[in-house]
Scaffold this motif. Structure first.
Motif, PDB file in Angstrom:
ATOM      1  N   MET A 151      -4.527  -7.018   3.261  1.00  0.00           N
ATOM      2  CA  MET A 151      -3.839  -6.452   2.062  1.00  0.00           C
ATOM      3  C   MET A 151      -3.606  -5.172   2.437  1.00  0.00           C
ATOM      4  O   MET A 151      -2.260  -4.519   2.181  1.00  0.00           O
ATOM      5  N   ILE A 152      -4.574  -4.334   2.780  1.00  0.00           N
ATOM      6  CA  ILE A 152      -4.302  -2.710   3.042  1.00  0.00           C
ATOM      7  C   ILE A 152      -4.751  -2.591   4.521  1.00  0.00           C
ATOM      8  O   ILE A 152      -5.694  -2.598   4.924  1.00  0.00           O
ATOM      9  N   ASP A 153      -3.734  -1.882   5.309  1.00  0.00           N
ATOM     10  CA  ASP A 153      -3.927  -1.415   6.531  1.00  0.00           C
ATOM     11  C   ASP A 153      -3.749  -0.118   6.551  1.00  0.00           C
ATOM     12  O   ASP A 153      -2.655   0.529   6.281  1.00  0.00           O
ATOM     13  N   ILE A 154      -4.819   0.526   7.060  1.00  0.00           N
ATOM     14  CA  ILE A 154      -4.933   2.119   7.241  1.00  0.00           C
ATOM     15  C   ILE A 154      -4.931   2.684   8.627  1.00  0.00           C
ATOM     16  O   ILE A 154      -5.390   2.109   9.472  1.00  0.00           O
ATOM     17  N   LYS A 155      -4.236   3.362   8.870  1.00  0.00           N
ATOM     18  CA  LYS A 155      -3.897   4.112  10.157  1.00  0.00           C
ATOM     19  C   LYS A 155      -3.775   5.876   9.861  1.00  0.00           C
ATOM     20  O   LYS A 155      -3.383   6.083   9.085  1.00  0.00           O
ATOM     21  N   GLU A 156      -4.626   6.338  11.198  1.00  0.00           N
ATOM     22  CA  GLU A 156      -4.342   7.958  11.165  1.00  0.00           C
ATOM     23  C   GLU A 156      -2.994   8.130  11.996  1.00  0.00           C
ATOM     24  O   GLU A 156      -2.969   7.497  13.235  1.00  0.00           O
ATOM     25  N   ILE A 157      -1.986   8.684  11.336  1.00  0.00           N
ATOM     26  CA  ILE A 157      -0.868   9.005  12.239  1.00  0.00           C
ATOM     27  C   ILE A 157      -0.304  10.561  11.899  1.00  0.00           C
ATOM     28  O   ILE A 157      -0.326  11.018  10.859  1.00  0.00           O
ATOM     29  N   ASN A 158       0.027  11.184  13.209  1.00  0.00           N
ATOM     30  CA  ASN A 158       0.304  12.667  13.012  1.00  0.00           C
ATOM     31  C   ASN A 158      -0.717  13.403  12.002  1.00  0.00           C
ATOM     32  O   ASN A 158      -0.053  14.284  11.349  1.00  0.00           O
ATOM     33  N   GLY A 159      -1.820  13.153  12.117  1.00  0.00           N
ATOM     34  CA  GLY A 159      -2.815  14.204  11.427  1.00  0.00           C
ATOM     35  C   GLY A 159      -2.868  13.772   9.721  1.00  0.00           C
ATOM     36  O   GLY A 159      -3.707  14.324   9.053  1.00  0.00           O
ATOM     37  N   GLY A 160      -2.067  12.734   9.554  1.00  0.00           N
ATOM     38  CA  GLY A 160      -2.106  12.164   8.008  1.00  0.00           C
ATOM     39  C   GLY A 160      -2.423  10.878   7.906  1.00  0.00           C
ATOM     40  O   GLY A 160      -2.853  10.244   9.168  1.00  0.00           O
ATOM     41  N   MET A 161      -2.757  10.094   6.796  1.00  0.00           N
ATOM     42  CA  MET A 161      -3.412   8.782   6.731  1.00  0.00           C
ATOM     43  C   MET A 161      -1.970   8.017   6.126  1.00  0.00           C
ATOM     44  O   MET A 161      -1.653   8.311   5.395  1.00  0.00           O
ATOM     45  N   VAL A 162      -1.698   6.862   6.551  1.00  0.00           N
ATOM     46  CA  VAL A 162      -0.787   6.100   6.341  1.00  0.00           C
ATOM     47  C   VAL A 162      -1.404   4.684   5.871  1.00  0.00           C
ATOM     48  O   VAL A 162      -2.167   4.120   6.625  1.00  0.00           O
ATOM     49  N   ALA A 163      -1.397   3.999   4.655  1.00  0.00           N
ATOM     50  CA  ALA A 163      -1.803   2.876   4.347  1.00  0.00           C
ATOM     51  C   ALA A 163      -0.633   1.881   4.043  1.00  0.00           C
ATOM     52  O   ALA A 163       0.066   2.384   2.991  1.00  0.00           O
ATOM     53  N   THR A 164      -0.543   0.532   4.588  1.00  0.00           N
ATOM     54  CA  THR A 164       0.394  -0.334   4.425  1.00  0.00           C
ATOM     55  C   THR A 164      -0.011  -1.075   3.369  1.00  0.00           C
ATOM     56  O   THR A 164      -1.265  -1.874   3.599  1.00  0.00           O
ATOM     57  N   ILE A 165       0.458  -1.496   2.155  1.00  0.00           N
ATOM     58  CA  ILE A 165       0.091  -2.390   1.148  1.00  0.00           C
ATOM     59  C   ILE A 165       0.742  -3.482   0.948  1.00  0.00           C
ATOM     60  O   ILE A 165       2.026  -3.588   1.069  1.00  0.00           O
ATOM     61  N   GLU A 166       0.150  -4.450   1.190  1.00  0.00           N
ATOM     62  CA  GLU A 166       0.990  -5.845   1.067  1.00  0.00           C
ATOM     63  C   GLU A 166       0.565  -6.794  -0.306  1.00  0.00           C
ATOM     64  O   GLU A 166      -0.606  -6.524  -0.508  1.00  0.00           O
ATOM     65  N   GLY A 167       1.537  -7.637  -0.475  1.00  0.00           N
ATOM     66  CA  GLY A 167       1.166  -8.579  -1.610  1.00  0.00           C
ATOM     67  C   GLY A 167       1.253  -8.106  -2.703  1.00  0.00           C
ATOM     68  O   GLY A 167       1.934  -7.627  -3.295  1.00  0.00           O
ATOM     69  N   ARG A 168       0.319  -8.523  -3.803  1.00  0.00           N
ATOM     70  CA  ARG A 168       0.099  -8.281  -5.114  1.00  0.00           C
ATOM     71  C   ARG A 168      -0.997  -7.341  -5.089  1.00  0.00           C
ATOM     72  O   ARG A 168      -2.168  -7.515  -4.777  1.00  0.00           O
ATOM     73  N   LEU A 169      -0.880  -6.362  -5.970  1.00  0.00           N
ATOM     74  CA  LEU A 169      -2.240  -5.495  -6.583  1.00  0.00           C
ATOM     75  C   LEU A 169      -2.362  -5.657  -7.983  1.00  0.00           C
ATOM     76  O   LEU A 169      -1.964  -4.807  -9.027  1.00  0.00           O
ATOM     77  N   ASP A 170      -2.878  -6.831  -7.983  1.00  0.00           N
ATOM     78  CA  ASP A 170      -3.309  -7.237  -9.490  1.00  0.00           C
ATOM     79  C   ASP A 170      -4.868  -6.980  -9.624  1.00  0.00           C
ATOM     80  O   ASP A 170      -5.409  -6.372  -8.798  1.00  0.00           O
ATOM     81  N   THR A 171      -5.346  -7.403 -10.763  1.00  0.00           N
ATOM     82  CA  THR A 171      -6.896  -6.872 -11.046  1.00  0.00           C
ATOM     83  C   THR A 171      -7.541  -7.656  -9.841  1.00  0.00           C
ATOM     84  O   THR A 171      -8.565  -6.760  -9.365  1.00  0.00           O
ATOM     85  N   PRO A 172      -7.860  -8.655  -9.643  1.00  0.00           N
ATOM     86  CA  PRO A 172      -8.737  -9.274  -8.377  1.00  0.00           C
ATOM     87  C   PRO A 172      -8.639  -8.467  -7.155  1.00  0.00           C
ATOM     88  O   PRO A 172      -9.535  -8.279  -6.574  1.00  0.00           O
ATOM     89  N   SER A 173      -7.179  -8.561  -6.659  1.00  0.00           N
ATOM     90  CA  SER A 173      -7.167  -7.752  -5.413  1.00  0.00           C
ATOM     91  C   SER A 173      -7.216  -6.282  -5.608  1.00  0.00           C
ATOM     92  O   SER A 173      -7.664  -5.576  -4.560  1.00  0.00           O
TER      93      SER A 173
END
Length: 101
Positions: A1-23
């Motif tokens: 669901m969330i893929d986190i990478k450090e890029i150019n000194g910052g953090m990038v989080a790619t969020i996929e799908g549904r961000l509902d209560t269980p997720s």
């Protein structure tokens, strides 16, 4: 669901799908690296985010609060029109820097 990478000194989080209560509960555990690096620029890439509930909004808000406290910044990228409507109705458009690439 969330893929986190450090890029150019910052953090990038790619969020996929549904961000509902269980997720959102699972996502709260996954964002640990973002909270630890809240002094940096955090970019939330939402191009594959299909839905966000109030629980998901709270998650974004907690990231913003932590970043503000530590001198960082949260940028939200690539939200779709439906999520943009939710952001407009809740006032989140005024709380975050929103970018579309």
């Amino acid at each position: 669901m969330i893929d986190i990478k450090e890029i150019n000194g910052g953090m990038v989080a790619t969020i996929e799908g549904r961000l509902d209560t269980p997720s959102a509960i699972k996502a709260q555990q996954e964002i640990g690296p973002l909270l630890e690096n809240a002094d940096k620029v955090i970019t939330l890439d939402c191009k594959n985010l299909e839905y966000i509930s109030s629980s998901g909004l709270r998650l974004f808000l907690s990231l913003r609060k932590e970043a503000s406290a530590k001198g960082g910044k949260v940028i939200i990228e690539n939200i779709n029109d439906e999520i943009k409507k939710v952001f407009m109705m809740t006032g989140f458009l005024n709380l975050f820097e929103i970018r579309n690439s």
